[in-house]
Design a protein around this motif. Sequence first.
Motif, mmCIF file in Angstrom:
data_model
loop_
_atom_site.group_PDB
_atom_site.id
_atom_site.type_symbol
_atom_site.label_atom_id
_atom_site.label_comp_id
_atom_site.label_asym_id
_atom_site.label_seq_id
_atom_site.Cartn_x
_atom_site.Cartn_y
_atom_site.Cartn_z
ATOM 1 N N ARG A 7 70.510 -18.332 82.682
ATOM 2 C CA ARG A 7 69.268 -18.994 83.065
ATOM 3 C C ARG A 7 68.046 -18.110 82.925
ATOM 4 N NH1 ARG A 7 72.389 -21.015 87.783
ATOM 5 N NH2 ARG A 7 73.383 -22.879 86.996
ATOM 6 N N LEU A 8 68.225 -16.841 82.664
ATOM 7 C CA LEU A 8 67.081 -15.931 82.666
ATOM 8 C C LEU A 8 65.992 -16.346 81.685
ATOM 9 C CD1 LEU A 8 68.453 -12.327 83.142
ATOM 10 C CD2 LEU A 8 66.870 -13.579 84.578
ATOM 11 N N ALA A 9 66.388 -16.819 80.508
ATOM 12 C CA ALA A 9 65.389 -17.209 79.515
ATOM 13 C C ALA A 9 64.538 -18.359 80.041
ATOM 14 C CB ALA A 9 66.071 -17.618 78.206
ATOM 15 N N ALA A 10 65.210 -19.348 80.663
ATOM 16 C CA ALA A 10 64.468 -20.482 81.215
ATOM 17 C C ALA A 10 63.573 -20.049 82.354
ATOM 18 C CB ALA A 10 65.446 -21.565 81.698
ATOM 19 N N VAL A 17 57.087 -21.575 88.408
ATOM 20 C CA VAL A 17 57.620 -22.407 89.471
ATOM 21 C C VAL A 17 58.854 -21.788 90.092
ATOM 22 C CG1 VAL A 17 56.698 -24.563 88.640
ATOM 23 C CG2 VAL A 17 58.886 -23.802 87.764
ATOM 24 N N LEU A 18 59.168 -20.545 89.722
ATOM 25 C CA LEU A 18 60.329 -19.885 90.316
ATOM 26 C C LEU A 18 59.956 -19.318 91.670
ATOM 27 C CD1 LEU A 18 63.269 -18.767 89.836
ATOM 28 C CD2 LEU A 18 62.159 -16.667 89.128
ATOM 29 N N ALA A 19 60.944 -19.309 92.577
ATOM 30 C CA ALA A 19 60.710 -18.694 93.873
ATOM 31 C C ALA A 19 60.708 -17.177 93.789
ATOM 32 C CB ALA A 19 61.797 -19.113 94.836
ATOM 33 N N ALA A 226 67.819 -22.590 90.567
ATOM 34 C CA ALA A 226 66.613 -22.731 89.745
ATOM 35 C C ALA A 226 66.990 -23.171 88.336
ATOM 36 C CB ALA A 226 65.857 -21.410 89.700
ATOM 37 N N PHE A 227 66.502 -24.342 87.946
ATOM 38 C CA PHE A 227 66.723 -24.916 86.617
ATOM 39 C C PHE A 227 68.180 -25.278 86.345
ATOM 40 C CE2 PHE A 227 63.279 -21.795 86.517
ATOM 41 C CZ PHE A 227 62.208 -22.667 86.360
ATOM 42 N N ARG A 254 61.890 -30.398 93.251
ATOM 43 C CA ARG A 254 62.697 -31.259 92.380
ATOM 44 C C ARG A 254 62.596 -30.889 90.911
ATOM 45 N NH1 ARG A 254 61.175 -37.357 93.829
ATOM 46 N NH2 ARG A 254 59.416 -36.342 94.882
ATOM 47 N N SER A 255 61.396 -30.593 90.437
ATOM 48 C CA SER A 255 61.229 -30.358 89.007
ATOM 49 C C SER A 255 61.920 -29.085 88.543
ATOM 50 C CB SER A 255 59.744 -30.308 88.645
ATOM 51 O OG SER A 255 59.112 -29.222 89.314
ATOM 52 N N ALA A 256 61.989 -28.088 89.410
ATOM 53 C CA ALA A 256 62.567 -26.800 89.017
ATOM 54 C C ALA A 256 63.981 -26.598 89.524
ATOM 55 C CB ALA A 256 61.688 -25.652 89.517
ATOM 56 N N ALA A 257 64.405 -27.385 90.487
ATOM 57 C CA ALA A 257 65.751 -27.245 91.053
ATOM 58 C C ALA A 257 66.286 -28.635 91.388
ATOM 59 C CB ALA A 257 65.710 -26.352 92.291
ATOM 60 N N PRO A 258 66.647 -29.401 90.364
ATOM 61 C CA PRO A 258 66.976 -30.812 90.575
ATOM 62 C C PRO A 258 68.318 -31.096 91.236
ATOM 63 C CG PRO A 258 67.271 -30.220 88.273
ATOM 64 C CD PRO A 258 66.616 -29.047 88.927
ATOM 65 N N VAL A 259 69.231 -30.125 91.306
ATOM 66 C CA VAL A 259 70.562 -30.419 91.860
ATOM 67 C C VAL A 259 70.793 -29.758 93.213
ATOM 68 C CG1 VAL A 259 71.517 -30.757 89.549
ATOM 69 C CG2 VAL A 259 71.704 -28.503 90.650
ATOM 70 N N THR A 260 69.736 -29.219 93.823
ATOM 71 C CA THR A 260 69.912 -28.504 95.086
ATOM 72 C C THR A 260 70.458 -29.393 96.191
ATOM 73 O OG1 THR A 260 68.103 -27.028 94.478
ATOM 74 C CG2 THR A 260 68.764 -27.034 96.777
#
Length: 290
Positions: A7-10, A17-19, A226-227, A254-260
């Motif tokens: 996920r690092l590239a994303a 939008v990353l925490a 994240a993502f 939601r946009s950055a972590a949709p499955v939390t």
Amino acid sequence: MIIIVRRLAAVAALGAVLAGCGSGASFTPPSPGKAAASPHPGKPPEQRPKQAPPTLAPGPGGVTRVFERAATSTATGDMTVALTFDADMTADQGPRAADGEHFDNPGLIASLRELKVPSTVFMTGRWAEQYPDQARAIGNDPLFETANHSYSHYAFKASCYGLPTVARSEMRADVDRAFAAFSKAGVRNTVPYFRFPGGCYDDAALRAIAPAQVTAVQWDVVSGDAFATDADAVAEQVLAGVKPGSLVVMHCTRSAAPVTEQAVRKIVPELRKRGYRLVKVSELMRRGRA
């Protein structure tokens, strides 16, 4: 680890939008010091009389201290873990929100309430401005405590996932501006904790925010939400990393972590099955120091 690397590239591309905040009224926390154990051990945290949140005493030269996990063990029977959620929104993402991007996650908050999970939400001031009704609902619910994730969600250290950088001279004001945004939104359950955007900091940043009288809070378990698109993978990563006293970082965006939300519904029952008690950061800090 493989999940994180993939996920690092994303994350680098969408680091804004990353925490992991301006000017405004400052938050004055209680004097730091070691808090005593709760005199109401038989009651859930949200039903106990309200106590001043514990903080870590400043380090040499008054530098801000960092809390990452509680020093505890199964030998004492203190099987506690804190799930934390970063409500991320950067200062320049208003147009994206206006176009329909969701930086909130009301379904996640509803699930935490349904599952009765005491949680700490690290909120940016910009998020509180965008979603004042949700910020107020979270900030007035005794199940939650609201902590500071900066106003702008800009980095407090250079080269942090592509985030813009806050000037050192503006760092303390950015923290204060977030607390002011919480107050304006009507958030009451605010604690004197601060999480650096992206988790990036150095000694200069710790010294710059020291006048804000906050304890910096990091984590020892990365959820990988994240993502992410696979809730099972997120749940597995958390469950594999948790130990007594762990502090888990997740997201309320939601946009950055949709499955939390889906991941939480898998994580919480399993942690309880293993004998863990879920607590807010304030209780985790009260029960054991890093």
